[in-house]
Motif scaffolding. Structure first.
Motif, PDB file in Angstrom:
ATOM      1  N   SER A   3       0.997  -1.036   0.119  1.00  0.00           N
ATOM      2  CA  SER A   3       0.057  -0.422  -0.009  1.00  0.00           C
ATOM      3  C   SER A   3       1.409   1.612  -0.115  1.00  0.00           C
ATOM      4  O   SER A   3       0.367   2.009  -0.719  1.00  0.00           O
ATOM      5  CB  SER A   3      -1.187   0.149   0.838  1.00  0.00           C
ATOM      6  OG  SER A   3      -0.637   0.024   2.545  1.00  0.00           O
ATOM      7  N   LEU A   4       1.874   1.301   0.485  1.00  0.00           N
ATOM      8  CA  LEU A   4       2.948   3.136   0.685  1.00  0.00           C
ATOM      9  C   LEU A   4       3.566   2.763  -0.618  1.00  0.00           C
ATOM     10  O   LEU A   4       2.845   3.869  -0.970  1.00  0.00           O
ATOM     11  CB  LEU A   4       3.448   2.019   2.183  1.00  0.00           C
ATOM     12  CG  LEU A   4       5.027   3.719   2.875  1.00  0.00           C
ATOM     13  CD1 LEU A   4       3.833   5.040   2.312  1.00  0.00           C
ATOM     14  CD2 LEU A   4       5.991   3.018   3.068  1.00  0.00           C
ATOM     15  N   PRO A   5       4.177   1.697  -0.628  1.00  0.00           N
ATOM     16  CA  PRO A   5       4.634   2.347  -2.179  1.00  0.00           C
ATOM     17  C   PRO A   5       3.168   2.955  -2.949  1.00  0.00           C
ATOM     18  O   PRO A   5       4.245   3.179  -3.493  1.00  0.00           O
ATOM     19  CB  PRO A   5       5.715   1.286  -2.884  1.00  0.00           C
ATOM     20  CG  PRO A   5       5.455   0.446  -1.478  1.00  0.00           C
ATOM     21  CD  PRO A   5       4.732  -0.012  -0.426  1.00  0.00           C
ATOM     22  N   ALA A   6       2.348   2.321  -3.325  1.00  0.00           N
ATOM     23  CA  ALA A   6       1.590   2.257  -4.424  1.00  0.00           C
ATOM     24  C   ALA A   6       0.980   3.208  -4.280  1.00  0.00           C
ATOM     25  O   ALA A   6       1.297   4.281  -5.187  1.00  0.00           O
ATOM     26  CB  ALA A   6       0.359   1.507  -4.104  1.00  0.00           C
ATOM     27  N   VAL A   7       0.677   3.625  -3.047  1.00  0.00           N
ATOM     28  CA  VAL A   7      -0.047   4.800  -2.748  1.00  0.00           C
ATOM     29  C   VAL A   7       1.317   6.648  -3.302  1.00  0.00           C
ATOM     30  O   VAL A   7       0.528   7.484  -3.982  1.00  0.00           O
ATOM     31  CB  VAL A   7       0.144   5.921  -1.753  1.00  0.00           C
ATOM     32  CG1 VAL A   7      -0.663   6.778  -0.905  1.00  0.00           C
ATOM     33  CG2 VAL A   7      -0.888   4.980  -1.237  1.00  0.00           C
ATOM     34  N   CYS A   8       2.227   5.857  -2.399  1.00  0.00           N
ATOM     35  CA  CYS A   8       3.211   7.179  -3.440  1.00  0.00           C
ATOM     36  C   CYS A   8       3.597   7.179  -4.716  1.00  0.00           C
ATOM     37  O   CYS A   8       3.468   8.650  -5.057  1.00  0.00           O
ATOM     38  CB  CYS A   8       4.441   6.779  -2.581  1.00  0.00           C
ATOM     39  SG  CYS A   8       4.738   7.189  -0.954  1.00  0.00           S
ATOM     40  N   VAL A   9       3.846   6.083  -5.301  1.00  0.00           N
ATOM     41  CA  VAL A   9       4.290   5.996  -7.172  1.00  0.00           C
ATOM     42  C   VAL A   9       2.407   7.420  -8.185  1.00  0.00           C
ATOM     43  O   VAL A   9       2.945   7.532  -8.245  1.00  0.00           O
ATOM     44  CB  VAL A   9       4.342   4.848  -7.351  1.00  0.00           C
ATOM     45  CG1 VAL A   9       4.100   4.460  -8.360  1.00  0.00           C
ATOM     46  CG2 VAL A   9       5.855   4.646  -6.938  1.00  0.00           C
ATOM     47  N   VAL A  10       1.542   6.227  -7.012  1.00  0.00           N
ATOM     48  CA  VAL A  10       0.337   6.994  -7.947  1.00  0.00           C
ATOM     49  C   VAL A  10       0.153   7.838  -7.613  1.00  0.00           C
ATOM     50  O   VAL A  10       0.066   8.710  -8.533  1.00  0.00           O
ATOM     51  CB  VAL A  10      -1.047   5.771  -7.267  1.00  0.00           C
ATOM     52  CG1 VAL A  10      -2.214   6.571  -8.010  1.00  0.00           C
ATOM     53  CG2 VAL A  10      -1.040   4.833  -7.713  1.00  0.00           C
ATOM     54  N   TRP A  11       0.459   8.895  -6.363  1.00  0.00           N
ATOM     55  CA  TRP A  11       0.130   9.830  -6.184  1.00  0.00           C
ATOM     56  C   TRP A  11       1.338  11.157  -6.921  1.00  0.00           C
ATOM     57  O   TRP A  11       0.691  11.626  -7.501  1.00  0.00           O
ATOM     58  CB  TRP A  11      -0.239  10.396  -4.922  1.00  0.00           C
ATOM     59  CG  TRP A  11      -1.300  10.234  -4.050  1.00  0.00           C
ATOM     60  CD1 TRP A  11      -2.637   9.419  -4.636  1.00  0.00           C
ATOM     61  CD2 TRP A  11      -1.605  10.007  -2.755  1.00  0.00           C
ATOM     62  NE1 TRP A  11      -2.933   9.140  -4.539  1.00  0.00           N
ATOM     63  CE2 TRP A  11      -2.953   9.102  -2.743  1.00  0.00           C
ATOM     64  CE3 TRP A  11      -1.848  10.310  -1.879  1.00  0.00           C
ATOM     65  CZ2 TRP A  11      -3.653   8.895  -1.671  1.00  0.00           C
ATOM     66  CZ3 TRP A  11      -2.375   9.649  -0.493  1.00  0.00           C
ATOM     67  CH2 TRP A  11      -3.462   9.744  -0.187  1.00  0.00           C
ATOM     68  N   GLN A  12       2.330  10.376  -6.624  1.00  0.00           N
ATOM     69  CA  GLN A  12       3.407  11.133  -6.657  1.00  0.00           C
ATOM     70  C   GLN A  12       3.475  11.237  -8.899  1.00  0.00           C
ATOM     71  O   GLN A  12       3.688  12.613  -9.434  1.00  0.00           O
ATOM     72  CB  GLN A  12       4.476  10.792  -7.118  1.00  0.00           C
ATOM     73  CG  GLN A  12       5.832  11.794  -7.550  1.00  0.00           C
ATOM     74  CD  GLN A  12       6.339  13.196  -6.846  1.00  0.00           C
ATOM     75  OE1 GLN A  12       5.913  12.953  -5.507  1.00  0.00           O
ATOM     76  NE2 GLN A  12       6.328  13.759  -7.897  1.00  0.00           N
ATOM     77  N   THR A  13       3.009   9.785  -9.490  1.00  0.00           N
ATOM     78  CA  THR A  13       2.351  10.467 -10.669  1.00  0.00           C
ATOM     79  C   THR A  13       1.443  11.241 -11.144  1.00  0.00           C
ATOM     80  O   THR A  13       2.021  12.220 -12.250  1.00  0.00           O
ATOM     81  CB  THR A  13       2.675   9.126 -11.217  1.00  0.00           C
ATOM     82  OG1 THR A  13       2.974   7.899 -10.931  1.00  0.00           O
ATOM     83  CG2 THR A  13       2.414   8.783 -13.026  1.00  0.00           C
TER      84      THR A  13
END
Lengths: 489, 489, 489
Positions: free
Chosen positions: C22-32
């Motif tokens: 969840s943490l990497p997913a949220v970080c990468v999706v939101w940064q994208t």
């Protein structure tokens, strides 16, 4: 044996460190007095008043950027960091007095700056209407004034109560303002970075108080003198913020333009030079050439003190390096020889070694300033430059550099007299047995004035417990109930 | 067995870490040389000289606020904090090498900046009268120059003596100044934040030296590699001050006005983006998604490095975010895969992982700069803007963006060559068995070069003793006598 | 007993703290998403664009120094330090949650500022071409916006997962931007230092979320609540950087010239006053008058919050002291009485005591602002000064001070509603059992989300081993092989 014991018991019983009445009373009374006096005296100056718009028009100022705020605000914030983080963390080096180091520094600086605004205002900024008008330069000067008292605190670190520190500050600021008025206005000495006004005064003020408060049995708390590994790293935070922002300190109230610019360059160079010689002397005097954190934390700063007066003059870059070179050597030697000597033979216990970091380099700074001023010439400064740098205007328009050199030396003497004389006077007051200072055995111990959390030793137990809890059923364990959050009621 | 043992004994016996002669000698000799050279060469420039008053008149400058000091001083102080607190505290992460991390950083930075003023002055600010004139921009450039050597120190942290570091700095600054002259003046590449000039050079310089000083038995001190809880928090002080002030680093010497403004925005955005992807990659590669402080302390900064060259160009806000995004990913992967790979297969022991924080992102920054420069057009920059941003003036007034891109790429190659070549050369010098470097078993240990205070473990005993003393008669206890104050004679 | 146990086991088993997906997913999706949205919307404004040269000519600006950058950059950097070091280190006080305190603060600030640039841009800086143009003032406002979320984090410290914090930030920034638009633009309230917009909103937002996430069995981790000696010193770094730079916070976006100048003076004085009364109340409520670090770390800052709205008004120096006096008293009393009361009777667990440091002083600040605004007059401000200070222009050119006072009060109500309402809403979302928050027994523990290094306890063993090794033959010892460098693969 029994008699001796009961006598000592009695002495100790007079050491009541309960400040539950006195500290709050002093804080509240003095803060209330500040509010009343500020209400009567303090107003915004024309650059921080909404009438600035009209002031601009009247004085033909083309842009808001020429408000003094933009010339001085970055330096002000740097000085502010030096006062609160620099001095504060430099005093966290003791193993169990970090709270007192940074916390009491915070207390006396916050009180001192208010009183300084009033005292300095009465001497320097009192208008014809009996009001003191303040702007950014006054805030810087108030911080400077506080620095004198924080230096004095360095000599007394761990041996006095917060109430004593408040008294020390009240008198210290008062003495400072008078001394500063005499040196800068009456004698017309220049002292941009305060080698004389701040460091010499503050240093000898603290040493004289320490002499008055001599504790022959201070060795009873020798187990708490000295640092631990982490407290030395905390102290380096203080050292570095002082070191880095010293160029701002010495240039904060110098002339706009070349004055500020030159003061920064000189201070930057003097400090760099000090680091190398402090390290060299530290290494050469230890077995195996090992460096001593005491020297690195303190002696590396001496160059900034010693270049204070002359920072705005044409000291020349190599001159700044020479001043730094000498101070690094002398200050480190001071830590090695002079501090133990003063302790043993002169009854001066100087916890932080302020003699080596402030008092002695301050005197050197005063001398360097006098020589540099006496050697000034129109060929080096230019006609306008000489007048502007030394402020040869109005009552002093006939001044010449050689005479200015004498005035500088006179200023140094005034600073010394006020420091030593004032310190003896205030020391006598602080000897009264009413201030809640700690017994010899309890010096350098935060336990006396602070709620200290449980020791770190419990952490491994916590972790063990933690792992234990993860691996086993948690339901049948009883926990103690404790309120959550930052309350410690 | 006996033969092997005696051989190893002999090897170890050559490791004499006593620097009691060499360190002070180097410090004093080099500082004396600085004083002489500064006396011959260094003068104040027209903005820090008392003739500024006449200079203003001559050049029709209306206000003191247009002194370059006010454009650059806040950025200078931020850069200064990065050099001394940023780099210094970032290197306190090791459990028993915090003194060496922050202390030697202090030493070499203080020496390096003096030598940098001379070296850069000879190449860039030498007047027709043979004098170097200095002002605030020179101080910033000297700090930049020092940064290159501090980066190199990161690769060697814990494995070299302070004397070796002084030698590394002397040569490093010299190489830097030559390399910078070639890249910026001869090749006419632009490099505001020093991705190539500082980070690529400094990174590969350190890695090459580390390769030359390879220690096959470094695992003998593996008990001291790694951090403890508090040392990781100390290192975060370094990380955050680097992160926060990086916009000042990249904008400190860019053009007045829009140049500084744009460099700040680009750097601010690139760094923000890096934090998110560094955290993401750190989490995804650990069991249970736990974050690793090594990545948070280091990889979060890679975006600032990689945006250095292009910070003043029209990288566009989303471009800055993309650069930060990629660098966060690559730098974290570097810590996970490349550092152990280099250690095992390339004989490069990189204590702080500077390859991932400086060398690789520096190369990326050079490439991003070349592409952004090549893509520049008058429609985006405006006619005047293009000339001013890329300095298409005088000898380079016929330059076009596409060609500028090629020059940028050329600059990157020069930085790489100087870093690797210089590192191998200096590494060879540092292999000589005369510098007092530690034995393999003593690496990462402050005990070798520092007087280290007693361990923290004694604190609970002190406290126990404390409580004990409060509860019982204190008269009949004998205390050991110890001098008071910060003297440690 | 067995049933209860299995039920609790089940509850705990739902507490899966693995955030590896969840943490990497949220970080990468939101940064994208940020990159895409920045690409569509965000551009440089005219002061950070290379067309600045033409802009200067067109608008008859004489010098680069009048670029807004030079008015605001020093304040911006101070605010930046407050956000990352100030808030970050203030939250390191817990004995085993320092990584989480400073690390998650870093994460959510870095994400929040990007989203804030977009949200605030859409409301305040959207051009006719559908683009948001940004400059230094937008960066400051983005940092301000982030501050609201960091305040909220203070209430939840140690009890939430990083993924929850990202969600909290996404919604918090969104709510903030809407609330700010209503208060500043629609209602036309003034709020320079954000007493209402930032502190009241952020405080009640965090408290409402904490109420929604109430943990009745939080006492299970009571062993980890509270500080240790060194963590309290770390927290003082945060306190002091917040305290010192608060004048920059309150003046960062006020009017050029007298506006910024006055805001600095008022904040400086209010904060000084707060320190004295916070210490007084802390001392008077403890046995033996001992000071409590919780109060020194937090309550000393309340004056800066409470003077935020009125900082740019003619509060007068004594007025600032009075505000500081009251807030020091009230905030400390809050830590002593209100936080435990809220914990026991209102089901609000407020880890950092943000109610006493932000929420309550924020409300006081809103009220002080309303009174000061209502009392404004042309005789005090001057005609032009009144218009400029309160921005009585365009749609509001008929506004009078008394009415402005009402608008200020209206603004305060909006902040309260958004804080409480938004907090309940977001709290409901965060209750979903999908976010990886820790079990009650694992709260306040870095072990859950961080790779934590071995304990400090091993140091004495290392040292012992060290000494041992020096004294004996080292050849016949086997060391464990471990990769060198910062890799922890």
């Amino acid at each position: 044996m029994g008699a001796v014991q009961s006598f000592r018991d009695m002495c100790d019983s007079t050491k009541n460190t309960n400040v539950r009445f006195s500290l709050p009373a002093v804080c509240v009374v003095w803060q209330t007095a500040m509010i009343i006096l500020f209400g009567i005296f303090i107003r915004y100056d024309e650059e921080s008043d909404p009438h600035w718009f009209e002031h601009k028009k009247l004085n033909n100022i083309s842009s808001d950027i020429e408000n003094d705020f933009y010339f001085r605000y970055p330096s002000f914030q740097d000085v502010h960091v030096m006062i609160f983080v620099g001095f504060g963390f430099l005093m966290t080096f003791l193993k169990r007095y970090s709270f007192g180091g940074v916390g009491f520094n915070f207390l006396i600086a916050a009180f001192g700056l208010q009183w300084a605004l009033l005292m300095q205002g009465w001497f320097h900024s009192l208008g014809t209407d009996g009001k003191i008008t303040i702007g950014i330069e006054n805030l810087i000067n108030a911080d400077f004034c506080v620095a004198g008292c924080l230096i004095a605190y360095g000599a007394l670190l761990g041996k006095v109560s917060p109430v004593q520190l408040m008294v020390l500050t009240l008198f210290g600021i008062t003495l400072f303002a008078v001394e500063e008025f005499i040196i800068l206005t009456v004698i017309h000495a220049r002292d941009a970075g305060g080698s004389m006004v701040i460091h010499t005064f503050g240093g000898y003020y603290g040493l004289a108080i320490s002499w008055m408060l001599y504790r022959p049995n201070l060795d009873q708390s020798s187990r708490l003198q000295g640092s631990v590994y982490h407290s030395d790293v905390f102290a380096m935070i203080g050292t570095l913020f002082l070191w880095m922002f010293w160029p701002s300190f010495n240039s904060a109230i110098t002339d706009h333009g070349d004055g500020q610019h030159r003061a920064v360059i000189n201070t930057y160079l003097a400090l760099a030079s000090t680091v190398l010689t402090a390290m060299a002397v530290s290494s050469v005097f230890q077995k195996h050439g090992k460096l001593d954190m005491v020297h690195i934390q303190n002696a590396t700063l001496a160059g900034g003190v010693a270049v204070g007066t002359a920072a705005e003059f044409m000291l020349m870059p190599y001159g700044a390096l020479i001043v730094g070179f000498c101070c690094g050597v002398l200050s480190t030697l001071g830590y090695i020889y002079i501090t133990p000597f003063m302790e043993k033979h002169m009854k001066i216990q100087d916890t932080c070694g302020i003699h080596n970091l402030h008092a002695m380099p301050g005197v050197i700074g005063g001398i360097v300033g006098a020589i540099t001023a006496a050697a000034a010439s129109e060929s080096v400064y230019g006609h306008e430059g000489l007048i502007k740098t030394f402020d040869f205007e109005e009552a002093f328009k006939d001044m010449v550099p050689s005479k200015q050199g004498g005035h500088q030396a006179g200023g140094l003497c005034v600073a010394l007299c006020f420091g030593i004389g004032g310190g003896i006077l205030v020391g006598a007051i602080l000897r009264l047995p009413i201030w809640g200072d700690p017994a010899d055995v309890n010096c350098f111990d935060d336990e006396v004035y602070w709620e200290v959390p449980e020791d770190e030793e419990s952490i491994p137990q916590i972790l063990q417990y933690n792992n234990h809890m993860r691996n086993k059923d948690i339901a049948d364990t009883n926990f103690t109930m404790e309120p959550v959050g930052r309350s410690r009621s």
